[in-house]
Write an enzyme that holds these catalytic residues in place. Structure first.
Site, PDB file in Angstrom:
ATOM      1  N   THR A   1       0.820  -0.870   0.259  1.00 55.54           N
ATOM      2  CA  THR A   1       0.086   0.002  -0.072  1.00 55.54           C
ATOM      3  C   THR A   1       0.888   1.151   0.057  1.00 55.54           C
ATOM      4  O   THR A   1       1.676   1.427   0.827  1.00 55.54           O
ATOM      5  CB  THR A   1      -0.919   0.002   1.388  1.00 55.54           C
ATOM      6  OG1 THR A   1      -1.805  -1.073   1.246  1.00 55.54           O
ATOM      7  CG2 THR A   1      -1.757   1.147   1.427  1.00 55.54           C
TER       8      THR A   1
ATOM      9  N   LYS B   1      -7.976   1.370  -3.249  1.00 52.40           N
ATOM     10  CA  LYS B   1      -7.844   0.878  -1.746  1.00 52.40           C
ATOM     11  C   LYS B   1      -7.772   2.100  -0.748  1.00 52.40           C
ATOM     12  O   LYS B   1      -8.475   2.002   0.107  1.00 52.40           O
ATOM     13  CB  LYS B   1      -6.055   0.218  -1.750  1.00 52.40           C
ATOM     14  CG  LYS B   1      -5.624   0.252  -0.353  1.00 52.40           C
ATOM     15  CD  LYS B   1      -5.642  -0.772   0.137  1.00 52.40           C
ATOM     16  CE  LYS B   1      -5.428  -1.063   1.769  1.00 52.40           C
ATOM     17  NZ  LYS B   1      -5.432  -2.158   2.321  1.00 52.40           N
TER      18      LYS B   1
HETATM   19  P1  NAD Z   1       6.049  -5.448   7.328  1.00 53.79           P
HETATM   20  O1  NAD Z   1       6.620  -4.701   7.929  1.00 53.79           O
HETATM   21  O2  NAD Z   1       5.884  -6.729   8.304  1.00 53.79           O
HETATM   22  O3  NAD Z   1       6.792  -6.054   6.127  1.00 53.79           O
HETATM   23  C1  NAD Z   1       7.818  -5.363   5.346  1.00 53.79           C
HETATM   24  C2  NAD Z   1       8.844  -6.067   5.007  1.00 53.79           C
HETATM   25  O4  NAD Z   1       9.655  -5.393   4.121  1.00 53.79           O
HETATM   26  C3  NAD Z   1      10.058  -6.341   6.103  1.00 53.79           C
HETATM   27  O5  NAD Z   1      10.051  -7.563   6.474  1.00 53.79           O
HETATM   28  C4  NAD Z   1      10.953  -5.283   5.817  1.00 53.79           C
HETATM   29  O6  NAD Z   1      12.427  -6.166   6.496  1.00 53.79           O
HETATM   30  C5  NAD Z   1      11.007  -5.559   4.438  1.00 53.79           C
HETATM   31  N1  NAD Z   1      11.900  -4.343   3.692  1.00 53.79           N
HETATM   32  C6  NAD Z   1      11.814  -3.202   3.829  1.00 53.79           C
HETATM   33  N2  NAD Z   1      12.579  -2.358   3.121  1.00 53.79           N
HETATM   34  C7  NAD Z   1      13.092  -3.389   2.336  1.00 53.79           C
HETATM   35  C8  NAD Z   1      13.911  -3.336   1.178  1.00 53.79           C
HETATM   36  N3  NAD Z   1      14.575  -2.385   0.811  1.00 53.79           N
HETATM   37  N4  NAD Z   1      14.316  -4.545   0.561  1.00 53.79           N
HETATM   38  C9  NAD Z   1      13.721  -5.724   0.916  1.00 53.79           C
HETATM   39  N5  NAD Z   1      13.005  -5.876   2.133  1.00 53.79           N
HETATM   40  C10 NAD Z   1      12.497  -4.745   2.543  1.00 53.79           C
HETATM   41  O7  NAD Z   1       4.657  -5.220   6.738  1.00 53.79           O
HETATM   42  P2  NAD Z   1       3.344  -5.858   6.277  1.00 53.79           P
HETATM   43  O8  NAD Z   1       2.400  -5.699   7.513  1.00 53.79           O
HETATM   44  O9  NAD Z   1       3.931  -7.339   5.576  1.00 53.79           O
HETATM   45  O10 NAD Z   1       2.781  -4.704   5.203  1.00 53.79           O
HETATM   46  C11 NAD Z   1       3.392  -4.618   3.895  1.00 53.79           C
HETATM   47  C12 NAD Z   1       2.568  -3.682   3.161  1.00 53.79           C
HETATM   48  O11 NAD Z   1       1.268  -4.517   3.049  1.00 53.79           O
HETATM   49  C13 NAD Z   1       2.438  -2.446   3.593  1.00 53.79           C
HETATM   50  O12 NAD Z   1       2.566  -1.434   2.442  1.00 53.79           O
HETATM   51  C14 NAD Z   1       1.090  -2.353   4.434  1.00 53.79           C
HETATM   52  O13 NAD Z   1       0.600  -1.056   4.350  1.00 53.79           O
HETATM   53  C15 NAD Z   1       0.199  -3.344   3.487  1.00 53.79           C
HETATM   54  N6  NAD Z   1      -0.837  -3.962   4.229  1.00 53.79           N
HETATM   55  C16 NAD Z   1      -0.762  -4.645   5.378  1.00 53.79           C
HETATM   56  C17 NAD Z   1      -1.940  -5.235   5.948  1.00 53.79           C
HETATM   57  C18 NAD Z   1      -1.559  -5.846   7.260  1.00 53.79           C
HETATM   58  O14 NAD Z   1      -2.413  -6.143   7.826  1.00 53.79           O
HETATM   59  N7  NAD Z   1      -0.640  -5.932   7.864  1.00 53.79           N
HETATM   60  C19 NAD Z   1      -2.910  -5.145   5.161  1.00 53.79           C
HETATM   61  C20 NAD Z   1      -3.294  -4.734   3.934  1.00 53.79           C
HETATM   62  C21 NAD Z   1      -1.892  -4.111   3.300  1.00 53.79           C
END
Ligand code: NAD
Length: 290
Positions: free
Chosen positions: A87, A162
């Site tokens: 997102t 979204k």
């Molecule tokens: P998260 O923080 O658990 O995961 C993100 C991952 O990206 C982390 O493991 C981090 O180490 C990695 N990362 C950061 N920079 C990086 C890079 N340069 N190269 C490689 N990896 C890198 O977050 P999440 O909850 O998995 O959410 C991910 C996305 O999904 C976000 O944009 C969030 O808004 C969206 N989202 C989350 C949810 C939810 O309920 N968690 C629901 C819908 C959408």
């Protein structure tokens, strides 16, 4: 399919695992060095992008997406699909898609709804912007990771869908919580209020499917001490993206703005951080009770 997966966090980890379980050859990379069952661990974003037919990204925000895109686009094979499921702001989604297309790639922005449980169970909904050919290639992956994928138009339109959806969700959750707190003060029983509203014109997903009052309606985070669910912090992130988009597009969104300010107050100045976004109800209940 040969798939690269970058960003193996709460959402990306289980999504990548589901693709691997379905028989795809998945190589993953995350700066936090996480391992995911069935997914080969790569050493850099560029390495996992090389030779992949589809590269998925599931990253925290638009700046990180832009940085990762700059690294992987030159490494990707012409004709491959860059499929971002994070997102992020509409501008970052469109900028990254334009760079990918210039390099001869297909680009899709495909943010999800359904949360961590949806990622684990393969029941996410994908809102997709980008070209039709890319959408057709990615369709079988959407079918594994989710239950529904809607093609919303050109690049950026997935993110637009979204944030519009979540702006409605944030505002309806707040007003549903306000209504319960008001009903309490008027001596109206919560169950009676639910029975009326859930079958009357005030109904919404917030009331009917995710009722913020404990013990009322179907099971929801309210029945679990407001453990998320969908964290208030993430709702705040999405409302900020909506307000950023509204400003760029010169759209009039007063209730979206009020919702954003209230979630900012709740998360950053009160006790909302790490709680479900429906924990607005105990917040409103406090008025007059010290
Ligand atoms: P998260 O923080 O658990 O995961 C993100 C991952 O990206 C982390 O493991 C981090 O180490 C990695 N990362 C950061 N920079 C990086 C890079 N340069 N190269 C490689 N990896 C890198 O977050 P999440 O909850 O998995 O959410 C991910 C996305 O999904 C976000 O944009 C969030 O808004 C969206 N989202 C989350 C949810 C939810 O309920 N968690 C629901 C819908 C959408």
């Amino acid at each position: 399919m040969k798939i690269g997966f970058i960003g193996l966090g709460n959402m990306g980890g289980p999504m990548a695992a589901n693709l691997a379980r379905a028989g795809h050859e998945v190589t993953g990379f995350d700066t936090a060095d996480v391992t995911v069952e069935g997914v080969t661990q790569g050493h850099s974003a560029a390495e996992v992008a090389q030779g992949a037919q589809v590269v998925l990204t599931m990253l925290p925000n638009g700046d990180i997406l832009r940085a990762v895109a700059a690294e992987i686009i030159p490494a990707m094979a012409p004709g491959a699909v860059f499929l971002d499921c994070s997102t992020v702001d509409v501008d970052s989604a469109r900028a990254v898609a334009a760079q990918a297309q210039e390099a001869g790639l297909s680009a899709l922005d495909a943010p999800v709804s359904g949360g961590v449980a949806g990622a684990e169970n393969g029941t996410l909904t994908f809102m997709v912007g980008g070209d039709a050919a890319g959408f057709e290639t990615a369709r079988e992956l959407f079918d594994i990771m989710g239950q529904k994928a809607v093609h919303c138009g050109p690049s950026g339109n997935g993110q637009a869908a979204k944030i519009c959806n979540n702006m409605i969700l944030g505002a309806t959750m707040i007003v549903t919580c306000e209504a319960f707190a008001l009903a309490d003060k008027l001596g109206l029983d919560r169950q009676a209020m639910f029975d009326v509203v859930s079958t009357s014109s005030g109904y919404s997903w917030s009331m009917n499917a995710y009722c913020p009052a404990p013990g009322i309606g179907p099971k929801s985070p309210a029945d679990n001490g407001y453990a998320p669910g969908f964290a208030a912090d993430l709702m705040l992130k999405d409302l900020r993206l909506a307000m950023q988009a509204a400003e760029t597009a010169d759209a009039d969104t007063p209730l979206g703005e009020a919702a954003m300010k209230l979630y900012a107050q709740f998360v950053e100045k009160e006790d909302g951080a790490g709680r479900d976004f429906s924990a607005m109800l105990p917040r409103f209940e406090k008025r007059g009770h010290g």
